[in-house]
Scaffold this motif. Structure first.
Motif, PDB file in Angstrom:
ATOM      1  N   ARG A 113       8.582  -1.000  -9.916  1.00  0.00           N
ATOM      2  CA  ARG A 113       8.284  -0.747  -8.731  1.00  0.00           C
ATOM      3  C   ARG A 113       8.511   0.809  -9.086  1.00  0.00           C
ATOM      4  O   ARG A 113       9.516   1.608  -9.740  1.00  0.00           O
TER       5      ARG A 113
ATOM      6  N   THR B 217       5.967   4.218  -2.096  1.00  0.00           N
ATOM      7  CA  THR B 217       6.669   3.318  -3.165  1.00  0.00           C
ATOM      8  C   THR B 217       5.049   2.635  -4.009  1.00  0.00           C
ATOM      9  O   THR B 217       4.850   1.741  -2.920  1.00  0.00           O
TER      10      THR B 217
ATOM     11  N   GLU C 268       4.478   0.042  -6.599  1.00  0.00           N
ATOM     12  CA  GLU C 268       4.011  -1.675  -7.434  1.00  0.00           C
ATOM     13  C   GLU C 268       2.880  -1.810  -8.592  1.00  0.00           C
ATOM     14  O   GLU C 268       1.653  -1.646  -7.975  1.00  0.00           O
TER      15      GLU C 268
END
Length: 170
Positions: free
Chosen positions: A137, A151, A153
């Motif tokens: 992440r 954010t 991943e």
């Protein structure tokens, strides 16, 4: 600067008289079957620092004894995450400290060590070198004048770099 394909040299740092740090080339041979680097070191405590392309930097404290010594340095292979910054299709220069403010964690939340490369030829590009934990992440900081990126991943691939294009909004 090696005399033969088997011979190799590493940079060896040590403390000289008076405690000053000194460095020199340390010559040895690489065993073709095992990949082991074989060289002579002075007896006593040594801080062994191993830096190899596309592997994490490892540092070990070693006590060199008279006679044969074997030191195994476990190396962590690194994978690449290439990030490009753009806004409305135009490049956005990566602020100098920005890349070092990125947070990288495993999915479980453990903070991961990483390296970062930037390019003068591509000021809106950077390359993160990270341990292969499967999926990680990335939390990106703000870039002046733009909203903070979401954010992300990333599924890591040991063969092909992950390529991310962050489209920044004013």
């Amino acid at each position: 600067g090696c005399a033969s394909p088997k011979e190799a040299a590493v940079w060896f740092s040590f403390r000289g008289k008076g405690g000053q740090s000194m460095s020199t080339s340390l010559y040895g041979e690489v065993n073709a079957d095992t990949g082991a680097f074989i060289a002579a070191l002075p007896v006593g405590p040594v801080e062994l620092s191993v830096d190899a392309t596309r592997y994490g930097w490892e540092v070990l404290d070693v006590e060199v004894r008279p006679g044969g010594n074997e030191v195994i340095v476990p190396m962590t292979p690194l994978v690449e995450i290439q990030v490009t910054l753009v806004s409305a299709g135009r490049p956005v220069t990566v602020p100098e400290s920005w890349a070092w403010e990125v947070e990288l964690t495993a999915l479980e939340g453990e903070e991961l060590d990483m390296g970062c490369e930037i390019s003068r030829d591509r000021p809106n590009w950077m390359n993160f070198l990270v341990p292969n934990v499967g999926t990680c992440r990335l939390v990106f900081p703000e870039v002046n004048g733009y909203e903070r990126p979401a954010t992300i991943e990333v599924r890591l691939d040991p063969v092909h770099p992950a390529e991310l294009i962050l489209n920044l909004r004013p």
